[in-house]
Scaffold this motif. Structure first.
Motif, PDB file in Angstrom:
ATOM      1  N   SER A 186      -9.869 -12.889 -10.619  1.00 22.18           N
ATOM      2  CA  SER A 186      -8.929 -12.747  -9.380  1.00 22.18           C
ATOM      3  C   SER A 186      -7.502 -12.672  -9.591  1.00 22.18           C
ATOM      4  CB  SER A 186      -9.458 -13.799  -8.391  1.00 22.18           C
ATOM      5  OG  SER A 186      -9.043 -15.021  -8.956  1.00 22.18           O
ATOM      6  N   VAL A 187      -6.900 -13.559 -10.832  1.00 17.50           N
ATOM      7  CA  VAL A 187      -5.523 -13.395 -10.946  1.00 17.50           C
ATOM      8  C   VAL A 187      -5.129 -11.933 -11.622  1.00 17.50           C
ATOM      9  CG1 VAL A 187      -3.861 -14.155 -12.764  1.00 17.50           C
ATOM     10  CG2 VAL A 187      -5.378 -15.688 -11.590  1.00 17.50           C
ATOM     11  N   ALA A 188      -5.965 -11.483 -12.368  1.00 21.61           N
ATOM     12  CA  ALA A 188      -5.864 -10.009 -12.705  1.00 21.61           C
ATOM     13  C   ALA A 188      -6.057  -8.961 -11.596  1.00 21.61           C
ATOM     14  CB  ALA A 188      -6.820  -9.734 -13.797  1.00 21.61           C
ATOM     15  N   GLY A 189      -6.779  -9.237 -10.680  1.00 16.31           N
ATOM     16  CA  GLY A 189      -6.943  -8.606  -9.442  1.00 16.31           C
ATOM     17  C   GLY A 189      -5.773  -8.224  -8.765  1.00 16.31           C
ATOM     18  N   THR A 190      -4.664  -9.149  -8.601  1.00 15.32           N
ATOM     19  CA  THR A 190      -3.595  -9.296  -7.931  1.00 15.32           C
ATOM     20  C   THR A 190      -2.585  -8.287  -8.685  1.00 15.32           C
ATOM     21  OG1 THR A 190      -3.881 -11.028  -6.785  1.00 15.32           O
ATOM     22  CG2 THR A 190      -1.531 -10.161  -6.905  1.00 15.32           C
ATOM     23  N   ALA A 191      -2.521  -8.263  -9.933  1.00 14.62           N
ATOM     24  CA  ALA A 191      -1.665  -7.471 -10.761  1.00 14.62           C
ATOM     25  C   ALA A 191      -2.346  -6.155 -10.853  1.00 14.62           C
ATOM     26  CB  ALA A 191      -1.822  -7.980 -12.140  1.00 14.62           C
ATOM     27  N   LEU A 192      -3.445  -5.823 -10.539  1.00 11.67           N
ATOM     28  CA  LEU A 192      -3.956  -4.664 -10.481  1.00 11.67           C
ATOM     29  C   LEU A 192      -3.758  -4.063  -9.338  1.00 11.67           C
ATOM     30  CD1 LEU A 192      -5.754  -2.052 -11.289  1.00 11.67           C
ATOM     31  CD2 LEU A 192      -7.914  -3.364 -10.591  1.00 11.67           C
ATOM     32  N   CYS A 193      -3.633  -4.855  -8.234  1.00 19.79           N
ATOM     33  CA  CYS A 193      -3.471  -4.534  -6.729  1.00 19.79           C
ATOM     34  C   CYS A 193      -1.805  -4.039  -6.648  1.00 19.79           C
ATOM     35  CB  CYS A 193      -3.705  -5.519  -5.916  1.00 19.79           C
ATOM     36  SG  CYS A 193      -3.434  -5.169  -4.065  1.00 19.79           S
ATOM     37  N   ALA A 194      -0.995  -4.964  -7.434  1.00 20.91           N
ATOM     38  CA  ALA A 194       0.379  -4.315  -7.207  1.00 20.91           C
ATOM     39  C   ALA A 194       0.531  -3.248  -7.914  1.00 20.91           C
ATOM     40  CB  ALA A 194       1.131  -5.562  -8.128  1.00 20.91           C
ATOM     41  N   ARG A 195       0.086  -2.730  -9.162  1.00 24.86           N
ATOM     42  CA  ARG A 195       0.164  -1.632  -9.755  1.00 24.86           C
ATOM     43  C   ARG A 195      -0.202  -0.321  -9.072  1.00 24.86           C
ATOM     44  NH1 ARG A 195      -0.052  -4.357 -14.830  1.00 24.86           N
ATOM     45  NH2 ARG A 195       2.173  -4.127 -15.919  1.00 24.86           N
ATOM     46  N   ARG A 196      -1.463  -0.350  -8.174  1.00 20.82           N
ATOM     47  CA  ARG A 196      -1.968   0.431  -7.608  1.00 20.82           C
ATOM     48  C   ARG A 196      -1.061   0.869  -6.393  1.00 20.82           C
ATOM     49  NH1 ARG A 196      -6.883   2.768  -8.511  1.00 20.82           N
ATOM     50  NH2 ARG A 196      -7.198   2.547 -10.701  1.00 20.82           N
ATOM     51  N   ALA A 197      -0.559  -0.208  -5.833  1.00 21.67           N
ATOM     52  CA  ALA A 197       0.684  -0.233  -4.722  1.00 21.67           C
ATOM     53  C   ALA A 197       1.758   0.764  -5.133  1.00 21.67           C
ATOM     54  CB  ALA A 197       1.202  -1.631  -4.034  1.00 21.67           C
ATOM     55  N   LEU A 198       2.252   0.403  -6.287  1.00 25.06           N
ATOM     56  CA  LEU A 198       3.206   1.153  -6.756  1.00 25.06           C
ATOM     57  C   LEU A 198       2.977   2.727  -6.894  1.00 25.06           C
ATOM     58  CD1 LEU A 198       4.918  -0.716 -10.013  1.00 25.06           C
ATOM     59  CD2 LEU A 198       5.957  -0.338  -7.498  1.00 25.06           C
ATOM     60  N   ASP A 199       1.789   3.043  -7.295  1.00 26.45           N
ATOM     61  CA  ASP A 199       1.242   4.411  -7.245  1.00 26.45           C
ATOM     62  C   ASP A 199       1.125   4.991  -6.007  1.00 26.45           C
ATOM     63  OD1 ASP A 199       1.416   4.253 -10.143  1.00 26.45           O
ATOM     64  OD2 ASP A 199      -0.913   3.591 -10.282  1.00 26.45           O
ATOM     65  N   GLN A 200       0.725   4.478  -4.953  1.00 16.82           N
ATOM     66  CA  GLN A 200      -0.010   4.968  -3.793  1.00 16.82           C
ATOM     67  C   GLN A 200       0.762   4.142  -2.602  1.00 16.82           C
ATOM     68  OE1 GLN A 200      -4.458   5.266  -5.414  1.00 16.82           O
ATOM     69  NE2 GLN A 200      -4.213   6.040  -3.584  1.00 16.82           N
ATOM     70  N   GLY A 201       2.002   3.584  -2.613  1.00 11.61           N
ATOM     71  CA  GLY A 201       2.400   2.947  -1.425  1.00 11.61           C
ATOM     72  C   GLY A 201       1.870   1.869  -0.872  1.00 11.61           C
ATOM     73  N   ILE A 202       0.201   1.614  -1.241  1.00 14.19           N
ATOM     74  CA  ILE A 202      -0.180   0.409  -0.342  1.00 14.19           C
ATOM     75  C   ILE A 202      -1.646   0.198  -1.231  1.00 14.19           C
ATOM     76  CG2 ILE A 202      -1.453   2.176   1.085  1.00 14.19           C
ATOM     77  CD1 ILE A 202      -0.745  -1.624   1.954  1.00 14.19           C
ATOM     78  N   ALA A 203      -1.894  -1.153  -1.437  1.00 16.32           N
ATOM     79  CA  ALA A 203      -3.061  -1.585  -1.892  1.00 16.32           C
ATOM     80  C   ALA A 203      -3.328  -2.938  -1.597  1.00 16.32           C
ATOM     81  CB  ALA A 203      -3.090  -1.421  -3.515  1.00 16.32           C
ATOM     82  N   LEU A 204      -4.750  -3.284  -1.364  1.00 15.00           N
ATOM     83  CA  LEU A 204      -5.109  -4.422  -0.766  1.00 15.00           C
ATOM     84  C   LEU A 204      -6.251  -4.987  -1.670  1.00 15.00           C
ATOM     85  CD1 LEU A 204      -5.788  -3.213   2.673  1.00 15.00           C
ATOM     86  CD2 LEU A 204      -3.698  -4.100   1.734  1.00 15.00           C
ATOM     87  N   HIS A 205      -6.059  -6.495  -1.943  1.00 10.05           N
ATOM     88  CA  HIS A 205      -6.797  -7.274  -2.667  1.00 10.05           C
ATOM     89  C   HIS A 205      -7.619  -8.119  -2.028  1.00 10.05           C
ATOM     90  CE1 HIS A 205      -7.174 -10.122  -6.216  1.00 10.05           C
ATOM     91  NE2 HIS A 205      -8.236  -9.535  -6.088  1.00 10.05           N
ATOM     92  N   LEU A 206      -9.115  -8.120  -2.069  1.00 10.32           N
ATOM     93  CA  LEU A 206      -9.918  -9.230  -1.258  1.00 10.32           C
ATOM     94  C   LEU A 206      -9.961 -10.479  -1.742  1.00 10.32           C
ATOM     95  CD1 LEU A 206     -10.913  -6.067  -0.510  1.00 10.32           C
ATOM     96  CD2 LEU A 206     -13.045  -7.164  -0.115  1.00 10.32           C
ATOM     97  N   ALA A 207      -8.907 -10.837  -2.231  1.00 11.54           N
ATOM     98  CA  ALA A 207      -8.850 -12.529  -2.884  1.00 11.54           C
ATOM     99  C   ALA A 207      -7.413 -12.572  -2.914  1.00 11.54           C
ATOM    100  CB  ALA A 207      -9.638 -12.335  -4.084  1.00 11.54           C
ATOM    101  N   GLY A 208      -6.827 -13.595  -3.735  1.00 10.07           N
ATOM    102  CA  GLY A 208      -5.682 -13.822  -3.965  1.00 10.07           C
ATOM    103  C   GLY A 208      -4.854 -14.731  -3.104  1.00 10.07           C
ATOM    104  N   GLY A 209      -3.548 -15.008  -3.484  1.00  9.48           N
ATOM    105  CA  GLY A 209      -2.821 -15.837  -2.744  1.00  9.48           C
ATOM    106  C   GLY A 209      -2.691 -17.177  -3.415  1.00  9.48           C
ATOM    107  N   TYR A 210      -2.629 -17.372  -4.623  1.00 13.79           N
ATOM    108  CA  TYR A 210      -2.710 -18.701  -5.157  1.00 13.79           C
ATOM    109  C   TYR A 210      -1.467 -19.367  -5.315  1.00 13.79           C
ATOM    110  CZ  TYR A 210      -7.251 -16.236  -6.156  1.00 13.79           C
ATOM    111  OH  TYR A 210      -8.434 -15.711  -5.960  1.00 13.79           O
ATOM    112  N   HIS A 211      -0.991 -19.774  -4.057  1.00 12.94           N
ATOM    113  CA  HIS A 211       0.683 -19.888  -4.332  1.00 12.94           C
ATOM    114  C   HIS A 211       0.840 -21.544  -4.323  1.00 12.94           C
ATOM    115  CE1 HIS A 211       0.367 -20.706   0.290  1.00 12.94           C
ATOM    116  NE2 HIS A 211      -0.523 -21.338  -0.140  1.00 12.94           N
ATOM    117  N   HIS A 212      -0.159 -22.339  -4.610  1.00 12.11           N
ATOM    118  CA  HIS A 212       0.081 -23.795  -4.901  1.00 12.11           C
ATOM    119  C   HIS A 212      -0.142 -24.208  -6.516  1.00 12.11           C
ATOM    120  CE1 HIS A 212       0.092 -24.607  -0.667  1.00 12.11           C
ATOM    121  NE2 HIS A 212      -1.322 -24.364  -0.722  1.00 12.11           N
TER     122      HIS A 212
END
Length: 301
Positions: free
Chosen positions: A95-121
């Motif tokens: 899931s941590v890798a999933g957010t990084a993958l999501c960010a890279r895909r967003a750079l390519d396509q403008g938007i990307a969404l991850h069905l998990a993540g948000g581990y801000h604590h």
């Protein structure tokens, strides 16, 4: 098509009876998006697990190794909120890798969404509140260290303050942290983010949306980030089991639509994670998280 990041390990975690964390929500959301026509199989991509060496660029090496090897002490495990297991390690690394993958895909396509993540604590050398490693800071640091971007903005709309994000990015001007949260909710001690917008218990749609819309518009003009990492937590909903705000289902949709619209109009890539959301009713919780995907489909049909 909008890239959607998901891995089956997200919901493969056995928890004790009556545990408060709705671990099945990731699988429920995945199937709901497919069955409702909000997504197709072709949109989904799966992350490969990250490695200790990558995590140690953000987190203390001793903590990373202790978690992966299962040698955390009882106090540290209690603070996590999850019992340690190999399934938890597998889920976390994906899931941590999933957010990084999501960010890279967003750079390519403008938007990307991850069905998990948000581990801000998750902080430098300990995890907290169901968060082992901080995926938001991890993704930001990967993009910055690779030279793909110069400035990342983390916009955190979970009902709880992103205390781990605040401590991990303190004094770091290439990662701008902004947290919208309930002032009376967890954590009790709230370290300073770059921008903290604390809302009173019971805040409803109008006041909440006005605060988010006005602040985000101002900050995007001021900071001019190269990418936005957006924590679209739905625990701001009036019926959330752990939230104290009073935002409606429509309010969730309008918040997400506003954030995504402001990013798109400025040409800023946006990667979103679903963040927190707590309800004993799986369908209601799924519908709350699905507002992010409805908003994205409206703007990127």
């Amino acid at each position: 098509m909008i890239p959607l990041v998901y891995h089956a390990s997200y919901s493969r975690l056995a928890l004790p009876p009556k545990h408060r964390f709705p671990i099945s929500k990731y699988a429920h959301l995945y199937h709901y998006l497919l069955n409702s026509g909000l997504a197709s199989e072709q949109q989904f991509i799966s992350p490969k697990p990250t490695h200790a060496a990558e995590l140690e660029r953000v987190h203390d090496a001793g903590y990373v190794q202790a978690f992966i090897q299962g040698t955390l002490d009882a106090k540290a495990i209690r603070r996590l909120g999850f019992p340690w297991s190999q399934h938890l390690v597998t889920r976390t690394l994906h899931s941590v890798a999933g957010t990084a993958l999501c960010a890279r895909r967003a750079l390519d396509q403008g938007i990307a969404l991850h069905l998990a993540g948000g581990y801000h604590h998750a902080h430098h050398d300990f995890g907290s509140g169901y968060c082992v490693f901080n995926d938001l800071v991890f993704a930001a640091r990967q993009l910055l260290d690779s030279g793909e971007v110069d400035k990342v903005m983390i916009i955190d709309c979970d009902v709880h303050q992103g205390d781990g994000t605040a401590t991990l990015t303190a004094g770091d001007r290439d990662i701008v942290s902004c947290s919208f949260h309930c002032d009376a909710n967890f954590p009790a001690r709230k370290p300073q983010s770059d921008y903290d917008i604390a809302l009173a218990p019971g805040t409803g749609d109008n006041e909440y949306l006005d605060s988010v819309n006005t602040t985000v518009n101002y900050l995007l003009e001021l900071e001019k980030p190269d990418i936005i990492l957006y924590d679209a937590g739905v625990d701001i909903h009036a019926d959330d089991a752990l939230g104290l705000l009073s935002v409606s289902l429509q309010g969730l949709y309008l918040r997400d639509l506003s954030l995504l619209t402001q990013a798109k109009q400025r040409g800023i890539p946006l990667a979103a994670v679903i963040g927190g959301g707590y309800s004993p009713d799986p369908l209601q919780l799924t519908q709350r998280h699905s507002q992010l995907f409805l908003a994205a489909n409206h703007l990127w049909p």
